[in-house]
Design an enzyme around this catalytic site. Structure first.
Site, PDB file in Angstrom:
ATOM      1  N   GLN A 157       2.937  10.088   1.141  1.00 27.67           N
ATOM      2  CA  GLN A 157       4.233   9.428   1.332  1.00 27.67           C
ATOM      3  C   GLN A 157       5.217   9.746   0.215  1.00 27.67           C
ATOM      4  OE1 GLN A 157       2.247   5.370   2.096  1.00 27.67           O
ATOM      5  NE2 GLN A 157       4.153   5.252   3.233  1.00 27.67           N
ATOM      6  N   HIS A 171      -2.982   7.737   6.435  1.00 27.35           N
ATOM      7  CA  HIS A 171      -1.932   8.620   5.894  1.00 27.35           C
ATOM      8  C   HIS A 171      -2.538   9.932   5.380  1.00 27.35           C
ATOM      9  CE1 HIS A 171       1.860   6.436   5.995  1.00 27.35           C
ATOM     10  NE2 HIS A 171       1.288   5.341   5.517  1.00 27.35           N
ATOM     11  N   CYS A 228       5.446   0.062   7.385  1.00 27.65           N
ATOM     12  CA  CYS A 228       5.111   1.204   6.529  1.00 27.65           C
ATOM     13  C   CYS A 228       6.361   1.598   5.761  1.00 27.65           C
ATOM     14  CB  CYS A 228       4.633   2.364   7.405  1.00 27.65           C
ATOM     15  SG  CYS A 228       4.211   3.848   6.482  1.00 27.65           S
ATOM     16  N   LEU A 229       6.189   1.893   4.476  1.00 22.18           N
ATOM     17  CA  LEU A 229       7.354   2.280   3.675  1.00 22.18           C
ATOM     18  C   LEU A 229       7.976   3.576   4.187  1.00 22.18           C
ATOM     19  CD1 LEU A 229       6.025   1.372   0.105  1.00 22.18           C
ATOM     20  CD2 LEU A 229       7.593   0.064   1.560  1.00 22.18           C
ATOM     21  N   HIS A 274      -4.957   1.663   7.135  1.00 22.36           N
ATOM     22  CA  HIS A 274      -3.599   2.202   7.292  1.00 22.36           C
ATOM     23  C   HIS A 274      -3.331   3.307   6.257  1.00 22.36           C
ATOM     24  CE1 HIS A 274       0.951   1.453   7.791  1.00 22.36           C
ATOM     25  NE2 HIS A 274       0.861   2.249   6.742  1.00 22.36           N
ATOM     26  N   GLU A 275      -3.704   3.041   5.000  1.00 17.80           N
ATOM     27  CA  GLU A 275      -3.428   4.026   3.941  1.00 17.80           C
ATOM     28  C   GLU A 275      -4.322   5.260   4.081  1.00 17.80           C
ATOM     29  OE1 GLU A 275      -0.765   3.604   2.460  1.00 17.80           O
ATOM     30  OE2 GLU A 275      -0.549   1.484   2.965  1.00 17.80           O
ATOM     31  N   GLY A 328       0.833  -1.191   0.000  1.00 15.11           N
ATOM     32  CA  GLY A 328       0.000   0.000   0.000  1.00 15.11           C
ATOM     33  C   GLY A 328       0.870   1.245   0.000  1.00 15.11           C
TER      34      GLY A 328
HETATM   35 NI    NI Z   1       2.174   3.442   5.611  1.00 10.06          NI
END
Ligand code: NI
Length: 172
Positions: free
Chosen positions: A51, A140, A94-95, A136-137, A46
């Site tokens: 991000q 963000h 998370c990236l 989660h996304e 995701g």
């Molecule tokens: Ni994330």
């Protein structure tokens, strides 16, 4: 298509609220293609536009396992309509929080309204991993990271480590 630079916490741009997308046009389509390419290359399941430094309400997800057929989903202006009272727990990463993972408890099921790449309004109800990834996304988009669900102590530890790694990378 091109790879985008993924911001790493702590970064004020990850705390901003994303703005709604007004127009589903070719520039947005290009952003979505680039986000997919960046997510697959990372690799991740995701990615949210903030991000990659774009304060817009756009997320991409693909929870297909290795060897399974890809299931790319782009959600524009996603909005949570309903969350179940029943919860589930996943070890999240998370990236933007590389190399750190923690159990997060969230509602087990979610219903989301969004626009697809054609601008059509759609709804999806998800459970399991997809439910967690969507939540989660979408977090963000309001400047929230999974570490915000952890204790202040644990969050502080992770963010300090990331900060230190960034400083070393600049020096090195
Ligand atoms: Ni994330």
């Amino acid at each position: 298509m091109s790879l985008l630079n993924i911001l790493v916490a702590p970064d004020p741009r990850l705390k901003n609220k994303a703005l709604p997308v007004e127009k589903v046009d070719s520039a947005l389509s290009r952003l979505i293609d680039d986000m997919f390419e960046t997510m697959y290359q990372a690799p991740g399941i995701g990615l949210a536009a903030p991000q990659v430094g774009v304060a817009k309400k756009v997320i991409v997800v693909d929870t297909a396992k290795k060897g399974e057929e890809a299931q790319p989903m782009a959600l524009i202006n996603p909005e949570i309509l309903w969350l179940s009272e029943e919860t589930s727990s996943y070890e999240e990463g998370c990236l933007s929080v590389p190399e750190h993972y923690a159990e997060v408890i969230r509602p087990a099921r979610v219903r989301v309204r969004y626009q697809d790449r054609q601008g059509e309004i759609r709804e999806i109800e998800a459970d399991g991993l997809l439910s967690t990834v969507l939540q989660h996304e979408i977090d963000h988009l309001s400047g929230k990271l999974f570490v915000d669900y952890l204790s202040a102590l644990k969050r502080g530890m992770i963010l300090r480590k990331l900060e230190k790694a960034k400083k070393q990378a600049v020096r090195g």
